[in-house]
Write a protein that holds these residues in place. Structure first.
Motif, short mmCIF file in Angstrom:
data_model
loop_
_atom_site.label_atom_id
_atom_site.label_comp_id
_atom_site.label_asym_id
_atom_site.label_seq_id
_atom_site.Cartn_x
_atom_site.Cartn_y
_atom_site.Cartn_z
N TRP A 58 0.78 -1.23 0.00
CA TRP A 58 0.00 0.00 0.00
C TRP A 58 0.82 1.29 0.00
O TRP A 58 0.26 2.37 -0.10
N ILE A 59 2.13 1.20 0.08
CA ILE A 59 2.95 2.40 0.26
C ILE A 59 2.85 3.37 -0.92
O ILE A 59 2.86 4.59 -0.74
N ASP A 60 2.74 2.87 -2.14
CA ASP A 60 2.70 3.75 -3.31
C ASP A 60 1.32 3.85 -3.95
O ASP A 60 1.20 4.36 -5.06
N VAL A 61 0.30 3.42 -3.26
CA VAL A 61 -1.06 3.44 -3.82
C VAL A 61 -1.70 4.80 -3.59
O VAL A 61 -1.56 5.40 -2.52
N SER A 62 -2.41 5.28 -4.61
CA SER A 62 -3.13 6.55 -4.53
C SER A 62 -4.61 6.30 -4.80
O SER A 62 -4.97 5.33 -5.48
N ASP A 63 -5.45 7.19 -4.30
CA ASP A 63 -6.88 7.05 -4.56
C ASP A 63 -7.24 7.71 -5.90
O ASP A 63 -6.36 8.11 -6.66
N ASP A 64 -8.54 7.84 -6.19
CA ASP A 64 -9.01 8.39 -7.47
C ASP A 64 -8.58 9.84 -7.69
O ASP A 64 -8.40 10.27 -8.82
N SER A 65 -8.43 10.58 -6.62
CA SER A 65 -8.04 11.99 -6.75
C SER A 65 -6.53 12.17 -6.62
O SER A 65 -6.05 13.26 -6.34
N ASP A 66 -5.78 11.08 -6.78
CA ASP A 66 -4.31 11.07 -6.79
C ASP A 66 -3.70 11.45 -5.44
O ASP A 66 -2.60 11.99 -5.38
N ARG A 67 -4.43 11.20 -4.36
CA ARG A 67 -3.87 11.38 -3.01
C ARG A 67 -3.32 10.04 -2.55
O ARG A 67 -3.91 9.00 -2.78
N LYS A 68 -2.21 10.06 -1.86
CA LYS A 68 -1.62 8.83 -1.33
C LYS A 68 -2.53 8.24 -0.25
O LYS A 68 -3.15 8.98 0.52
N VAL A 69 -2.62 6.92 -0.23
CA VAL A 69 -3.44 6.25 0.77
C VAL A 69 -2.80 6.41 2.15
O VAL A 69 -3.49 6.63 3.14
N PHE A 70 -1.47 6.31 2.21
CA PHE A 70 -0.75 6.48 3.47
C PHE A 70 -0.38 7.95 3.66
O PHE A 70 -0.04 8.64 2.70
N THR A 71 -0.39 8.40 4.89
CA THR A 71 0.12 9.73 5.20
C THR A 71 1.64 9.63 5.31
O THR A 71 2.21 8.54 5.26
N TYR A 72 2.27 10.74 5.52
CA TYR A 72 3.73 10.74 5.60
C TYR A 72 4.24 10.03 6.86
O TYR A 72 5.39 9.62 6.93
N LYS A 73 3.37 9.83 7.85
CA LYS A 73 3.78 9.17 9.09
C LYS A 73 3.50 7.67 9.11
O LYS A 73 3.97 6.97 9.99
N THR A 74 2.72 7.17 8.16
CA THR A 74 2.28 5.78 8.21
C THR A 74 3.43 4.79 8.18
O THR A 74 3.47 3.86 8.97
N GLU A 75 4.39 5.00 7.30
CA GLU A 75 5.52 4.07 7.20
C GLU A 75 6.34 4.05 8.49
O GLU A 75 6.66 2.98 9.01
N ASP A 76 6.65 5.22 9.03
CA ASP A 76 7.43 5.28 10.27
C ASP A 76 6.68 4.64 11.43
O ASP A 76 7.26 3.91 12.24
N THR A 77 5.38 4.89 11.50
CA THR A 77 4.57 4.32 12.58
C THR A 77 4.52 2.81 12.47
O THR A 77 4.66 2.09 13.48
N THR A 78 4.36 2.29 11.26
CA THR A 78 4.31 0.84 11.07
C THR A 78 5.64 0.20 11.42
O THR A 78 5.70 -0.83 12.09
N ARG A 79 6.74 0.82 11.00
CA ARG A 79 8.06 0.27 11.31
C ARG A 79 8.34 0.31 12.81
O ARG A 79 9.02 -0.55 13.34
N GLU A 80 7.78 1.30 13.49
CA GLU A 80 7.93 1.37 14.95
C GLU A 80 7.23 0.19 15.62
O GLU A 80 7.67 -0.30 16.66
N GLN A 81 6.14 -0.28 15.01
CA GLN A 81 5.40 -1.40 15.58
C GLN A 81 6.21 -2.69 15.58
O GLN A 81 5.97 -3.58 16.39
N PHE A 82 7.17 -2.80 14.68
CA PHE A 82 8.01 -4.01 14.62
C PHE A 82 8.68 -4.27 15.96
O PHE A 82 8.79 -5.41 16.40
N SER A 83 9.14 -3.22 16.63
CA SER A 83 9.82 -3.39 17.91
C SER A 83 8.84 -3.70 19.05
O SER A 83 9.25 -4.19 20.10
#
Length: 147
Positions: free
Chosen positions: A36-61
């Protein structure tokens, strides 16, 4: 049908849930992130916010803190009164309030209405739930149950 609400209501008590190992949880989170990291909706907005990747990677720990201790009993068997004689499985740990609340809102996802209307219903349901939770908390404080 296995993932439907009807199936859960009818057969959930005879089935034990499977708990994944930490490595599998991290792998699933990583796969979800990649999908889902590079997916955009119909109006070309990213599905993830700029914090989503960092937050998800934080969950690994934090994954090890979610898991039960290796020898912990997560279910207990109860003799069923049904004719088939299957064992009913009851969880040793209660479902969190957040998970119960999400179940209340689950039916708004597929009601075939405009997204604005569904969002308004969800917002109203959230507000009503929070008002009730706040009222119960205030009652407990007044009765000196919480110090």
């Amino acid at each position: 049908m296995r993932f439907s609400k009807v199936f859960k209501q009818r057969y959930d008590k005879w089935l034990r849930k499977e708990f994944h190992l930490a490595e599998k949880i991290i792998e699933n989170l990583n796969d979800w992130l990649k999908a889902w990291i590079d997916v955009s909706d119909d109006s070309d907005r990213k599905v993830f916010t700029y914090k989503t990747e960092d937050t998800t990677r934080e969950q690994f720990s934090k994954v090890p803190y979610v898991l039960d201790h290796e020898g912990a009993a997560t279910y207990r068997g109860v003799k069923s009164s049904a004719e088939h004689g299957l064992t009913e499985w009851r969880s040793s740990r209660a479902e969190s309030s957040l998970e119960k609340f999400h179940e209340l809102l689950a039916h708004f996802a597929n009601i075939s209405c405009k997204s604005e209307f569904a969002n308004a219903l969800i917002a109203r349901g959230t507000a009503e739930h929070n008002v009730g939770a706040r009222w119960r908390y205030d009652c407990m404080v007044q009765r000196c149950w919480i110090y």
